[in-house]
Design an enzyme around this catalytic site. Structure first.
Site, short mmCIF file in Angstrom:
data_model
loop_
_atom_site.label_atom_id
_atom_site.label_comp_id
_atom_site.label_asym_id
_atom_site.label_seq_id
_atom_site.Cartn_x
_atom_site.Cartn_y
_atom_site.Cartn_z
CB SER A 41 4.82 12.75 28.46
OG SER A 41 5.23 13.93 29.12
CE LYS B 123 5.66 8.61 29.78
NZ LYS B 123 4.71 9.60 30.34
CB THR B 124 -0.41 9.41 30.51
OG1 THR B 124 0.63 9.66 31.46
CG2 THR B 124 -1.32 8.30 31.00
N GLY B 125 0.32 11.25 28.22
CA GLY B 125 0.93 12.51 27.82
C GLY B 125 -0.08 13.63 27.98
#
Length: 632
Positions: free
Chosen positions: A434, A572-574
């Site tokens: 993501s 932002k995480t993923g």
């Protein structure tokens, strides 16, 4: 295994090039390098045969020069006070940016071609190993059938050869009817085997006036005994075999034969191994010539010629002898050896120095080329980083990563300084999951699918596993909840050709969107390294892409996690989820302060529990440690 096989074949292409470079260097320095030095260059090449199988990447010289001076000196020195309040405030909030909204994908099956190549390779190795095993069985039979040398005159001559070479070890010598030429074999317990015909062919004479006095003393104690010419020939051959022992050539024969098995398909390696055998014999000839008087060189050469007529090949690959090589090639070796003997002159001190310099330069070149034959070097999933800044610090953060494979990258814009944990891992390209949505959202804005003022896309009514997904979405809400369908819808409207051009334009990782338009970023074809993540964030912050400034600001607003009068935290995480297990976790972002900006990327991987939320926790712990270290 399938992926390794493809990279292994690419490594062999580079290996062939290195062999060509080595041959060119030998040709250039042929008048400077001694026979022994030329052989030792092949030994360095043998070391390169191992490189494709090493489970790590080679560290470049630039990284070695910038190796850690200690964690605080490496990391805290380059950070500014702007991190303090932003990290502290964000750590306290713990809002939904730490939730893991990720869809599980099925593990991918490696290409069938990889498995096919691996099967062919292993089948070829099995055939080559079987041939080597048969030779070992024959060698074992020879050892069982051989008898200790019985001829007292030749045995005394052998003892004298040991003394001449200052060898104190008692190496047993045997006679056998199964050989045409002497050999030495045995790794831990060396033995010399002499063919019986070599002993029985010696004629009996009563005159020894032309022999060396020392040899007369040893050989004339009883009659009848071998003639002078026969004794000299045997002496030369014994000296040659003992040179093999002194230089541990039997030991080297094992990795040589192993390389022949593993690289059976590579014609360049096979040629190199033959050349190595030839140079080994030339090196031993040269060592023997160093022991002889100049007037004896011709007789030594005549001994080679005399036995060449009787010998077809060396039957045991794990032994070294007076002659080696494949069937039909021993005459090629013989020609090379005779030229060496005919032109041999004892090197002067100046020639020796030139040889050492030539050898050192060639050796440095070979060692410098070693990374090119690594299977990692042949892997397109490795980012070959060329940093613009030389201010790179490496640090030990292993305590933060526990049982994860991971890396941390931090860039200080004002100081133009990098701080990196696990540099090799930081250059490894991994699916972005993501975190890619930062740029996918930017592409949607640039193509007008959405606008900064109107980014709403309607929900199609399909039930998704996360309640936050089951409603209309804006860029902000889709980024917060990492709503896959929102970005998949944008990609459909953008179209694959335009999307491909955008990926190429910004230079996103390996630029590969071949894994399907709906999933190419989710543990599929698109991959990016942590270092590249930071580089792209820098370019996003500076708008080096040349995109509309309002679109850049809209994307930045969608990943804003905390903002105050002096600092703003973006991130932002993923999460990569395969077969229900979180195997790949990301947290990337940057902190804008009043006087500086800091960019970071954290990645973790494991068989399970490697989620983006865990990567974010690790990142916050490290950044908090920076704040604490600075306060101290």
């Amino acid at each position: 295994m399938a992926g390794f096989m493809i990279r292994f074949l690419l490594s062999n292409v580079f290996l062939g090039g290195i062999i060509g470079i080595l041959l060119a260097a030998k040709c250039i320095f042929k008048n400077s390098l001694s026979g022994r030095m030329q052989y030792h260059l092949w030994l360095l090449l043998t070391g390169l045969f191992i490189v494709p199988f090493l489970p790590f990447r080679f560290t470049g010289f630039s990284r070695i020069l910038s190796w850690p001076d200690g964690f605080k000196n490496a990391l805290f020195f380059h950070t500014g006070s702007g991190i303090n309040s932003a990290v502290g405030a964000l750590s306290a909030e713990k809002t939904n940016w730490l939730e893991d909204f990720a869809i599980s994908v099925n593990g991918q099956t490696p290409p069938a071609i990889g498995y096919l190549l691996a099967g062919i390779w292993m089948a070829g190795m099995a055939v080559a190993a079987l041939s080597a095993a048969r030779s070992l069985v024959r060698l074992h039979r020879l050892e069982k059938s051989a008898l200790p040398l019985q001829n007292p005159e030749i045995y005394r001559l052998y003892r004298r050869c040991l003394d001449e070479m200052d060898i104190r070890k008692n190496i047993p010598v045997y006679s056998t009817a199964f050989l045409k030429s002497p050999v030495i074999t045995g790794l831990l317990k060396p033995r010399i085997y002499l063919p019986i015909h070599l002993i029985s062919d010696c004629r009996e004479v009563n005159v020894y006036s032309d022999m060396q006095p020392a040899v007369q003393k040893e050989t004339c104690r009883s009659k009848p005994c071998p003639d002078t010419d026969s004794l000299r020939a045997i002496r030369y051959m014994l000296l040659h075999e003992l040179q093999h022992y002194k230089h541990r050539d039997t030991l080297i024969s094992f990795p040589m034969n192993l390389a022949g098995i593993v690289y059976w398909f590579n014609p360049f390696v096979r040629y190199a191994l033959r050349a190595m055998q030839n140079d080994r014999e030339v090196a031993c000839d040269t060592s023997v010539l160093n022991m002889l008087e100049e007037k004896d060189y011709e007789e030594y050469g005549n001994t080679l010629i005399g036995f060449a007529e009787k010998i077809s090949r060396m039957p045991f690959p794990f032994a070294t002898g007076f002659f080696t090589g494949e069937p039909g090639r021993h005459m090629e070796q013989m020609k090379r050896r005779m030229i060496n003997i005919a032109s041999y002159e004892r090197p002067t001190s100046r020639q020796t120095r030139k040889g050492v310099i030539a050898f050192t330069l060639t050796a440095i070149l070979l060692v410098g080329l070693a990374p090119s034959v690594s299977t990692y070097a042949a892997d397109t999933d490795y980012y070959h980083w060329k940093p613009s800044s030389q201010n790179i610090s490496h640090m030990d953060l292993s305590s933060y990563f526990e049982n994860y494979e991971g890396s941390f990258v931090l860039y200080d814009l004002k100081s133009d300084a990098w701080s990196i944990y696990n540099a090799d891992r930081a250059a490894l390209r991994i699916p972005p999951d993501s975190t890619y949505k930062i740029y996918d959202g930017l592409f949607g804005l640039e193509h007008g699918v959405i606008t900064p003022d109107d980014s709403l896309l309607p929900w199609n009514g399909e039930a998704y596993p996360f309640e936050a997904w089951n409603k209309d979405q804006t860029l902000q809400s889709a980024m917060d909840a990492s709503v896959n369908w929102y970005f998949q819808e944008m990609d459909e409207r953008i179209g694959r050709p335009a999307l491909h051009n955008d990926i190429q334009k910004i230079g996103y990782g390996n630029k590969n969107i071949g894994g399907g338009l709906s999933s190419y970023w989710m543990e599929s074809s698109l991959k990016i390294s942590p270092i590249e993540q930071v580089e792209l964030l820098i370019r996003l912050h500076n708008n080096s892409f040349g995109f509309a400034p309002e679109n850049i600001e809209a994307v930045k607003a969608s990943i804003r996690l905390f903002s105050s009068a002096t600092e703003t935290f973006y991130g932002k995480t993923g999460t990569g989820r395969i077969d229900g297990q979180d195997v790949n976790g990301w947290f990337v972002g940057f902190i804008e302060a009043a006087d500086n900006t800091y960019f970071f990327a954290v990645n973790i991987s494991a068989d399970c529990e490697a989620a983006g939320s865990r990567a974010a926790e690790i990142a916050m712990d490290i950044l908090n440690e920076i704040k604490t270290g600075m306060a101290g």
